[in-house]
Every structure is written in structure tokens, then in C-alpha cells.
Motif scaffolding. Structure first.
Motif, short mmCIF file in Angstrom:
data_model
loop_
_atom_site.label_atom_id
_atom_site.label_comp_id
_atom_site.label_asym_id
_atom_site.label_seq_id
_atom_site.Cartn_x
_atom_site.Cartn_y
_atom_site.Cartn_z
N UNK A 30 -9.75 0.69 -9.03
CA UNK A 30 -8.68 0.31 -8.13
C UNK A 30 -7.40 0.99 -8.60
N UNK A 31 -6.49 1.23 -7.66
CA UNK A 31 -5.20 1.82 -8.01
C UNK A 31 -4.14 1.23 -7.10
N UNK A 32 -2.94 1.07 -7.63
CA UNK A 32 -1.79 0.66 -6.83
C UNK A 32 -1.10 1.94 -6.38
N UNK A 33 -1.17 2.23 -5.07
CA UNK A 33 -0.76 3.54 -4.56
C UNK A 33 0.36 3.43 -3.54
N UNK A 34 1.25 4.41 -3.56
CA UNK A 34 2.28 4.53 -2.55
C UNK A 34 1.65 4.96 -1.23
N UNK A 35 1.92 4.22 -0.18
CA UNK A 35 1.29 4.50 1.11
C UNK A 35 1.75 5.83 1.68
N UNK A 92 -0.05 -0.34 -1.89
CA UNK A 92 -1.23 -1.19 -1.74
C UNK A 92 -2.27 -0.82 -2.79
N UNK A 93 -3.13 -1.81 -3.11
CA UNK A 93 -4.26 -1.55 -3.98
C UNK A 93 -5.40 -0.98 -3.16
N UNK A 150 -9.22 -2.11 8.19
CA UNK A 150 -9.17 -1.53 9.52
C UNK A 150 -8.47 -0.20 9.55
N UNK A 151 -8.63 0.52 10.63
CA UNK A 151 -8.04 1.86 10.77
C UNK A 151 -6.53 1.82 10.74
N UNK A 152 -5.94 0.73 11.20
CA UNK A 152 -4.49 0.64 11.27
C UNK A 152 -3.85 -0.07 10.08
N UNK A 153 -4.67 -0.47 9.09
CA UNK A 153 -4.15 -1.30 8.01
C UNK A 153 -3.28 -0.52 7.03
N UNK A 154 -3.24 0.79 7.13
CA UNK A 154 -2.33 1.58 6.29
C UNK A 154 -1.19 2.16 7.10
N UNK A 155 -1.04 1.72 8.34
CA UNK A 155 0.02 2.23 9.21
C UNK A 155 1.30 1.43 9.01
N UNK A 156 1.81 1.50 7.78
CA UNK A 156 3.04 0.80 7.45
C UNK A 156 4.08 1.78 6.94
N UNK A 157 5.31 1.37 7.00
CA UNK A 157 6.41 2.06 6.35
C UNK A 157 6.38 3.54 6.71
N UNK A 158 6.30 4.40 5.67
CA UNK A 158 6.36 5.85 5.90
C UNK A 158 4.99 6.50 5.92
N UNK A 159 3.93 5.70 6.01
CA UNK A 159 2.59 6.28 5.96
C UNK A 159 2.36 7.21 7.15
#
Length: 267
Positions: free
Chosen positions: A230-235, A194-195, A258-267
Motif C-alpha cells: 500500500x502507498x499514500x499517494x498524491x492523486x 489516498x491509499x 469505482x472508475x470515478x473514485x479518483x476524480x477528486x481535486x487535481x486528478x
């Protein structure tokens, strides 16, 4: 309240009986329910689901106004003309200027649909008292990607540029160009990058500079100025210390996220 003319943005007028259904079948955003004077955010994707054109969509009597990157306006007109076929639409450049006001929408401005923190936009005449560079600095302070700057190579998926979090994709509207890939990424949680904004001290690193977590690659730097980028970062590599060119950088969670918006994949 600052007002700036955005010379990096230009307008396309889409008119005719089929204007809204024509765009509705192409764009990531619902256009058929767009009301006169209402502004929405969306994109035109490639068939494999990559981001080609970010755009704002303004409902007008008899059609729609698109707010697009100036240097990509002619390319978008050509692509829309390719899709037109027998649709009853007229696609023309509109030479009115684009203005932005922030941090709130000034009188006569339409609220930015991505987040209220970005103020509003106006198409036509206004009296600027700030520069586009000031507006870009505000964008970075809000932690908002600018696809025209941050995704110039047509290789970025819209979800990587946070379109799903910034009201840029209507997942309920049905088909649009690139819909299958986009919906699958969201549905299966296959979002790896994500950016996000980074803060740092000293000069801005070069576009594309590698972001490291220890010895592991965590992403790459995108547009930036004034201590932020901005950066394109691995979650899955957001925790811990991050560096660029050997210098420490600090990840910042935007207020609109939101607090849960980075709760994807292997985060």
C-alpha cells in the motif's frame, strides 16, 4: 476456503442501556440502527478529524462488540471511558479470538462490510488452516488499506485511508467526533491523497520509502509483502511512471474502487 486466527485483532464489549447511542455519538458509523448479528466498519477520530482507531462494530443483544487492533485495545478502552461521563455503559475487554475466512464468508462468519472480496469474520472458536500472514497477503491482493499498519501515527485522515469508499463513514448520521473536518473534505473535494496499492518486482521497499514521479514526490510506501504494498499517494501525480528507490512500481486500481473514485481535486 482459508481460515486464519487474527492475533493482531482483539475485542471490546460495550453493554448497558446507553451502549448504542453512546457509540453512535462518537464513531463515524451509524450504530443506533445496527441489528443483532450485523457487522459494520468505522472509526473513532480525534476532534481535528484524524484517524485514531479503526474498528468493526458487531450488533449484539444488549450491546455492541468492537473488533480493534490488539496493541491499541487498552488505549481505546481508556478513551471510551473518558467519553462515558454519565452514560449507562460498561466497557470491558473480551478475550474471545478473532478469525477471518476468505475469499468468501464461510458458514458461521459475518460478511466483511468493507467489500465482499475480504470474506468474513468470526468471533469465538473456529479451526484455522492458514496464517495471519496469508490473510495479510490476501488483503494486499485486494488492495485494501490496514489502518493499524498503514496509519500508525495518528496523522491520517480517514478519507485518505479510503474509509468513505469502504463503507466506513456514514455521512447522513449527523455528529461524530471529527465530523466537521471529515464532512468538509468530502463535500469540498479537498482530497489530495489516498491509499492505493502498488506492485513491484524484487524485495519490498522499507516502510516510508519515497514514491517518485520523475523528480517529483508522489507519496510514500506503507505496509507490503510479496510484490505488493500500500502507498499514500498524491492523486494529482498518479499518471506516468512511478519509482521507489530507483525501481519502477505499478499503480493498481482495486476492483472495489469505482472508475470515478479518483476524480477528486487535481486528478
Amino acid at each position: 476456503m482459508p481460515i486464519a486466527r487474527l492475533d493482531s485483532r482483539a475485542l471490546i464489549s460495550i453493554t448497558g442501556d446507553d451502549a448504542k447511542p453512546f457509540l453512535h455519538n462518537l464513531l463515524t458509523q451509524d450504530v443506533e440502527t445496527l441489528k443483532e448479528g450485523e457487522l459494520r466498519f468505522g472509526a473513532l477520530l480525534s476532534p481535528p478529524g484524524r484517524l485514531l482507531f479503526d474498528l468493526f462494530i458487531l450488533g449484539q443483544a444488549g450491546g455492541v462488540l468492537l473488533d480493534v487492533a490488539t496493541d491499541r485495545r487498552e488505549a481505546l478502552i481508556q478513551r471510551l471511558s473518558m467519553y462515558r461521563l454519565r452514560a449507562k455503559v460498561q466497557i470491558t475487554a473480551d478475550d474471545r479470538p478473532v478469525f477471518a475466512a476468505w475469499p468468501q464468508a464461510a458458514d458461521g462468519f459475518v460478511s466483511d462490510p468493507r467489500t465482499p472480496l475480504m470474506g468474513g469474520r468470526r468471533y469465538g472458536q473456529a479451526t484455522p488452516d492458514a496464517t495471519e500472514a496469508d490473510y495479510d497477503a490476501h488483503r494486499l491482493s485486494v488492495g485494501l488499506p490496514d489502518p493499524a499498519r498503514d496509519a500508525p501515527d495518528d496523522k491520517t485522515y480517514p478519507i485518505e485511508a479510503d474509509f468513505d469508499l469502504l463503507n466506513g463513514i456514514d455521512f447522513r448520521k449527523g455528529c461524530f467526533v471529527g465530523q466537521e473536518t471529515t464532512s468538509r473534505m468530502k463535500r469540498r473535494g479537498a482530497i489530495k491523497t489516498r491509499m492505493l496499492p502498488l506492485d513491484f518486482d524484487g524485495p519490498t521497499p522499507a516502510f516510508g520509502a519515497e514514491v517518485l514521479k520523475g523528480d517529483l514526490r508522489a507519496g510514500q510506501l506503507l505496509s507490503g509483502r510479496d510484490g505488493s504494498a500500500m502507498a499514500l499517494l498524491r492523486i494529482d501525480r498518479l499518471d506516468g511512471d512511478l519509482t521507489v528507490d530507483g525501481r519502477p512500481v505499478r499503480l493498481r486500481r482495486p476492483a472495489w474502487m469505482g472508475e470515478d473514485d479518483l476524480s477528486f481535486s487535481n486528478a
